[in-house]
Design an enzyme around this catalytic site. Structure first.
Site, PDB file in Angstrom:
ATOM      1  N   SER A   1      20.808  24.162  10.066  1.00 12.25           N
ATOM      2  CA  SER A   1      21.921  22.969   9.619  1.00 12.25           C
ATOM      3  C   SER A   1      23.097  23.305   8.975  1.00 12.25           C
ATOM      4  O   SER A   1      23.894  22.479   8.998  1.00 12.25           O
ATOM      5  CB  SER A   1      21.015  21.889   9.172  1.00 12.25           C
ATOM      6  OG  SER A   1      20.240  21.223  10.245  1.00 12.25           O
TER       7      SER A   1
ATOM      8  N   LYS B   1      26.304  22.323  10.457  1.00 13.87           N
ATOM      9  CA  LYS B   1      26.901  21.143  10.395  1.00 13.87           C
ATOM     10  C   LYS B   1      28.220  21.080   9.440  1.00 13.87           C
ATOM     11  O   LYS B   1      29.029  20.437   9.752  1.00 13.87           O
ATOM     12  CB  LYS B   1      25.851  20.124  10.096  1.00 13.87           C
ATOM     13  CG  LYS B   1      24.728  19.935  11.021  1.00 13.87           C
ATOM     14  CD  LYS B   1      23.675  18.770  10.737  1.00 13.87           C
ATOM     15  CE  LYS B   1      22.740  18.614  11.862  1.00 13.87           C
ATOM     16  NZ  LYS B   1      21.229  19.154  11.524  1.00 13.87           N
TER      17      LYS B   1
ATOM     18  N   SER C   1      21.446  15.135   7.383  1.00 19.18           N
ATOM     19  CA  SER C   1      21.426  16.390   8.464  1.00 19.18           C
ATOM     20  C   SER C   1      21.039  15.849   9.699  1.00 19.18           C
ATOM     21  O   SER C   1      19.853  16.727  10.311  1.00 19.18           O
ATOM     22  CB  SER C   1      20.446  17.637   7.776  1.00 19.18           C
ATOM     23  OG  SER C   1      20.913  18.744   8.318  1.00 19.18           O
TER      24      SER C   1
ATOM     25  N   LYS D   1      25.838  22.253   1.950  1.00 17.88           N
ATOM     26  CA  LYS D   1      24.963  22.163   3.081  1.00 17.88           C
ATOM     27  C   LYS D   1      23.440  22.856   3.012  1.00 17.88           C
ATOM     28  O   LYS D   1      23.427  23.961   2.605  1.00 17.88           O
ATOM     29  CB  LYS D   1      25.620  22.269   4.345  1.00 17.88           C
ATOM     30  CG  LYS D   1      24.920  21.896   5.734  1.00 17.88           C
ATOM     31  CD  LYS D   1      24.860  20.353   5.612  1.00 17.88           C
ATOM     32  CE  LYS D   1      24.122  19.663   6.657  1.00 17.88           C
ATOM     33  NZ  LYS D   1      22.512  19.854   6.298  1.00 17.88           N
TER      34      LYS D   1
END
Length: 245
Positions: A23, A26, A80, A196
């Site tokens: 993720s 992202k 997420s 993140k």
């Protein structure tokens, strides 16, 4: 571990190794939302946005729900949500394929030479990869958007949207970053400014964050492929304890 003030590398191991970003992908999805999207746009959730592999992280949107781009970006970065990533992609790109082309073009423009994306969320695909150094380039770019830091500092977020039946719905989402939720504690005099997380079975546990030391200097630190969440934060702390020395 990089010092952003003088661009010096304080620690590097495998900086140019091919890794699966999970993720952390992202970050790029958010960049395209900031550069190509209008935060007030209302996005209607499609069948494609909710048809995701079993067990993948999702907010829980249903087909026909109406959500603003701003809410989707919050769901993308705080929780997420893969359904949020898909909705952003189809709205901005027209199709997911077109959005993925935009992701790869943006990565190339930042100088990411070891990156290739195949989707907007980071679900496992052997042709979807990056390097720790390229993640630094993307994260460094993301921090030029104040909204990115504002959103990725939040320990939780309540998304409010219009359901397909016209009623107002809301869901409270908890951040995936354990520093923000208090499940992990950063070393003394280290401030977490956002970043993140990423986790899949193949990618392992990953985290890319921006931090500040006691003197107001900023740093980017990235750990990829830790076997457990516990180990991820231990390894990150072993990097972060160097930023005040």
């Amino acid at each position: 571990l990089l010092n952003l003030n003088d661009k010096s590398v304080m620690y590097a191991k495998g900086a140019y190794d091919k890794v699966y970003p999970a993720s952390i992908t992202k970050i790029m999805t958010a960049l395209l939302a900031f550069t190509n999207g209008n935060m007030d746009d209302v996005v209607t959730i499609s069948e494609e946005n909710v048809t995701l592999e079993e067990g993948s992280q999702r907010v829980g949107f249903q087909v026909g729900d109406q959500v603003t781009m701003d809410e989707l970006v919050h769901c993308l970065l705080v929780y997420s949500g893969n359904d949020a990533a898909s909705a952003i992609a189809t709205h901005i790109g027209g199709t997911t394929e077109n959005f993925v082309s935009m992701m790869n073009a943006y990565a190339a423009s930042l100088g990411c030479t070891g990156t290739h994306f195949t989707n907007p969320h980071g679900l496992q695909d052997e042709n979807h990869y990056t390097t720790p150094y390229d993640i630094y380039l993307m994260l460094n770019e993301a921090f030029t958007y104040p909204e990115f830091t504002e959103i990725t500092e939040l320990p939780s977020y309540t998304v409010t949207y219009t359901g397909s039946d016209g009623t107002e719905k809301s869901t409270t989402l908890t951040a995936t970053d354990h520093y923000l939720t208090g499940e992990a504690t950063a070393p003394k005099d280290v401030t977490i400014l956002g970043g993140k997380t990423g986790t899949t079975e193949v990618a392992g546990n990953c985290l890319a964050i921006l931090t500040q030391n006691a003197y107001g200097k900023t740093f980017v630190s990235i750990v990829m492929g830790a076997d457990t969440k516990e180990l991820l934060y231990q390894e990150m702390n072993s990097l972060l304890q160097n930023i005040n020395s």
